[in-house]
Design a protein around this motif. Structure first.
Motif, PDB file in Angstrom:
ATOM      1  N   ASP A 196       2.310  10.911  -0.553  1.00  0.00           N
ATOM      2  CA  ASP A 196       2.882  10.367  -1.791  1.00  0.00           C
ATOM      3  C   ASP A 196       3.966  11.280  -2.365  1.00  0.00           C
ATOM      4  N   TRP A 252       8.843   0.290  -9.577  1.00  0.00           N
ATOM      5  CA  TRP A 252       8.839   1.711  -9.233  1.00  0.00           C
ATOM      6  C   TRP A 252       9.200   1.866  -7.760  1.00  0.00           C
ATOM      7  N   TYR A 253      10.013   2.881  -7.477  1.00  0.00           N
ATOM      8  CA  TYR A 253      10.468   3.149  -6.127  1.00  0.00           C
ATOM      9  C   TYR A 253      10.344   4.646  -5.882  1.00  0.00           C
ATOM     10  N   ARG A 254      10.338   5.035  -4.616  1.00  0.00           N
ATOM     11  CA  ARG A 254      10.259   6.456  -4.323  1.00  0.00           C
ATOM     12  C   ARG A 254      11.075   6.800  -3.091  1.00  0.00           C
ATOM     13  N   MET A 308      -1.285   6.765 -10.929  1.00  0.00           N
ATOM     14  CA  MET A 308      -1.459   7.114  -9.526  1.00  0.00           C
ATOM     15  C   MET A 308      -2.738   7.924  -9.379  1.00  0.00           C
ATOM     16  N   VAL A 324       7.436   1.020  -4.320  1.00  0.00           N
ATOM     17  CA  VAL A 324       6.053   1.448  -4.549  1.00  0.00           C
ATOM     18  C   VAL A 324       5.274   0.302  -5.195  1.00  0.00           C
ATOM     19  N   SER A 325       5.803  -0.209  -6.277  1.00  0.00           N
ATOM     20  CA  SER A 325       5.145  -1.285  -7.003  1.00  0.00           C
ATOM     21  C   SER A 325       6.155  -1.942  -7.925  1.00  0.00           C
ATOM     22  N   TYR A 353       2.355  -4.365  -4.656  1.00  0.00           N
ATOM     23  CA  TYR A 353       2.216  -2.963  -4.283  1.00  0.00           C
ATOM     24  C   TYR A 353       2.535  -2.773  -2.806  1.00  0.00           C
ATOM     25  N   VAL A 408      -0.135   2.167  -1.083  1.00  0.00           N
ATOM     26  CA  VAL A 408      -0.641   2.588  -2.394  1.00  0.00           C
ATOM     27  C   VAL A 408      -1.640   1.602  -2.989  1.00  0.00           C
ATOM     28  N   TYR A 411      10.225   9.826  -7.689  1.00  0.00           N
ATOM     29  CA  TYR A 411       9.855   8.479  -8.121  1.00  0.00           C
ATOM     30  C   TYR A 411      10.862   7.986  -9.161  1.00  0.00           C
TER      31      TYR A 411
END
Length: 116
Positions: A89, A36-38, A82, A48-49, A59, A63, A93
């Motif tokens: 945040d 996961w990216y943001r 989340m 992100v993770s 992570y 986060v 995403y």
């Protein structure tokens, strides 16, 4: 071809929770290392993770202890739980394969907005 669809975003108050989903098709999801990216406006795309190639999870420091990544290979779906959300945040995403990660190339993303 590869198709990734993110969902589950929304607008919440600080301290709230959201669960993001990433549904995959068009490739062997079981063997894919995903993450996961943001990206927030004006900022670069950031991790992100993610899962590692040996099945562990990593992570971003920002986060840790609040977000949890998981996957259900039977459903070709990856999740991001989340909790204790903060205004920082707030971002779009995106899910992506770790080997070619990006924000916005693989899927349209899902917007998360956290108000104080």
């Amino acid at each position: 071809g590869v198709h990734l669809v993110e969902s589950g975003g929304g607008s919440v108050q600080a301290g709230g929770s959201l669960r993001l989903s990433c549904t995959a098709s068009g490739f062997n999801f079981d063997d894919s290392v995903m993450g996961w990216y943001r990206q927030a406006p004006g900022n670069e795309c950031e991790l992100v993770s993610a899962f590692t190639s040996d099945g562990r999870t990593i992570y971003a420091d920002s986060v840790k202890g609040r977000f949890t990544i998981s996957r259900d290979n039977a459903k070709n779906t990856m999740y991001l739980q989340m909790n204790s959300l903060k205004p920082d945040d707030t971002a779009g995403y995106y899910c992506a394969p770790v080997v070619s990660w990006s924000c916005g190339y693989w899927g349209q993303g899902t917007q998360v907005t956290v108000s104080s």
